[in-house]
Design an enzyme around this catalytic site. Sequence first.
Site, mmCIF file in Angstrom:
data_model
loop_
_atom_site.group_PDB
_atom_site.id
_atom_site.type_symbol
_atom_site.label_atom_id
_atom_site.label_comp_id
_atom_site.label_asym_id
_atom_site.label_seq_id
_atom_site.Cartn_x
_atom_site.Cartn_y
_atom_site.Cartn_z
ATOM 1 N N CYS A 82 0.814 -1.225 0.000
ATOM 2 C CA CYS A 82 0.000 0.000 0.000
ATOM 3 C C CYS A 82 0.841 1.266 0.000
ATOM 4 C CB CYS A 82 -0.924 0.009 1.203
ATOM 5 S SG CYS A 82 -1.828 -1.534 1.399
ATOM 6 N N HIS A 324 -8.670 3.304 -2.493
ATOM 7 C CA HIS A 324 -7.356 2.740 -2.183
ATOM 8 C C HIS A 324 -6.865 1.816 -3.292
ATOM 9 C CE1 HIS A 324 -3.970 1.302 -0.072
ATOM 10 N NE2 HIS A 324 -4.511 0.317 0.601
#
Lengths: 373, 373
Positions: A82, A324
């Site tokens: 991430c 995301h």
Amino acid sequence: MEKREVVILGVGIHKFGRFTDKRPHDLGREAASMALKDAGVDVKDIEAGFCGHVYQPMGVGMEVFREAGLTGIPVTNVEVACLSSSRGVMLAADLIAGGVYDLCLVIGVEKMQGGLIGLQGGEKSYEELMGMMTFPSRYALRTRRHMYLYGTTVEQIAQVSVKAHKNACLNPYAHYQVKLTLEDVLKSRLICDPITLYMSAPNSDGASAVLVCSKEKAKQYTTRPVLFAAWAGGTDTYIQGGDELKQSPAPLLARKVYDAAGVGPGDIDVAQVHDAFSPAEIIYVEKLGFCPEGEGGPFIWEGNTEIGGKIPVNTDGGLEARGHPLGATGGAMIAEIVWQLRGQAGARQVSNAKVGLVHNAGYGGDNVMLLKV
Amino acid sequence: MEKREVVILGVGIHKFGRFTDKRPHDLGREAASMALKDAGVDVKDIEAGFCGHVYQPMGVGMEVFREAGLTGIPVTNVEVACLSSSRGVMLAADLIAGGVYDLCLVIGVEKMQGGLIGLQGGEKSYEELMGMMTFPSRYALRTRRHMYLYGTTVEQIAQVSVKAHKNACLNPYAHYQVKLTLEDVLKSRLICDPITLYMSAPNSDGASAVLVCSKEKAKQYTTRPVLFAAWAGGTDTYIQGGDELKQSPAPLLARKVYDAAGVGPGDIDVAQVHDAFSPAEIIYVEKLGFCPEGEGGPFIWEGNTEIGGKIPVNTDGGLEARGHPLGATGGAMIAEIVWQLRGQAGARQVSNAKVGLVHNAGYGGDNVMLLKV
């Protein structure tokens, strides 16, 4: 060795959402084009490229740069889950500070076909065999521990998502521009107790782009660059069976960047905090020093992280509502802080923001960055 | 800015081959352990880690470093197709030259389940739709062009593989330790005319590790480090429908490193050249300046690239016979040159080797590096 100062010269985003008709290249090219235009930079002036992505095809970075009109330079794909694109920005910043380059472009891009719930490959640990190593379950463990130790409530956790969605309504690049009530969040489908669907970041497609430049070179392009004042990254200190709340490197990394920039958490005007799941914002505002350990729940409940609060957090909707796309997230976090520090954040502008913090975390570690004008 | 000198302090390899019972972590950890032992370095002294891989799970780099006993430092996965781990080494070298770190560990690791014949994802170009964008077909195009322009023969191409397999018999880390005759290579199954099976690198599992260090810091560990004298990387200048032979950035990159190190191709004592397919060695010995353009075929046929020849190439068996686990290949190429320059290459030792070159190429560009003792 004396290090050179580094600035963020331009930023760009391809709106986050679901774009089944576009290739990752299309998303990346659009974000890059926006960053170049933002900075007034010709693509040919870029000396090195980085592409943050997790699940895209081999060589996608090189292809995106080629489609943007640039061949011959070194292009490196960077993957740290991430935090891939913010790690790309930090590498570029290190290389610029060390005098290797003057101007680098970092593109973050991800298409999240099919989503992501667990870690792939390899021999399974005991936790994995028990289903404990998916991301919702890891965050749920931390959350239950936080609730047990400090009395944090599910309402406080849900409030993170309510605030995120409110902010995202003010952000044209956000995946979800829809207001949610506390009840909406609490009554949405349970994913992993106590985490519900609306406490979880969506699987978005999207791209971000960040132009990183030496302060010296930036004078050619602007009289008011955003200083990339300090940055630090590191893996977590995970121990199998250890306390999930204590493995984060964020406190140490935050201390490093505060010291390097000569500021403290009280000097931060606006922050991006990695809220892959809503409880993460509560946990990390503590770890970054915005409130004492254990007080994250009440701190958020009382509105301190709202726009207009003591320390506005995730003004763009955060991972929760902006979305995301793994490889694109870090760059998007940086873009939001750049816009806030330039006074270009429109309806979600934090007044008089001079110092911003980005905290980008995930499987692979954390990155903490300080930006200043 | 003044740059600091960089050395390769230690190298390690997990034997290339098929290891269905091992995780990528097991391969990487073993290579890392060998490099640390080679250099006499404690894992705790490493300041940053890079992991070169293409198809391994998200976060594998961080996990390998964790299993090697190291958490807290930044670990970044680097993907540039077949040149992933050498790009990791070049990034580490840039960061060390720029004063950001003193000691970095680069691990390259790959398990090649199912192999790799094409490029994944995205909207297909005309070439791709026609099946022209798999790697054998791209190399076959270049090869046919070379044969047409310069009269290169299939026997000359097959000889590259014969030599590679002969050398690999002297390398305990090679995937295939078996001698092949010219006839074996020519009569093996046709993959993409004129490329046969034994002109193609096998899909190997394996790992490599390289410790990159500032020359100053290296004094703590050794009195005879291998200097990482110069390096340059760049994407190819591919144009859809353009001449496949002219897209390589290798000539420009070679010129850069020769100039930076104050040497010419005639000064190179031993080289690693990216022979993913046998004709590549013929094409690249020209592009690196070891022989004039168009003369690569006769140059190799006459034995100039044999151990004991004018410029020994792929003394370890090359990609052809040592094997080609994408992410691990670059580090393995560097390891071979380090052993050659230290006089530790055993039965395949090139006498009095003082200057070595590594050329690592693939989808995503080329890396060219010079090492010296």
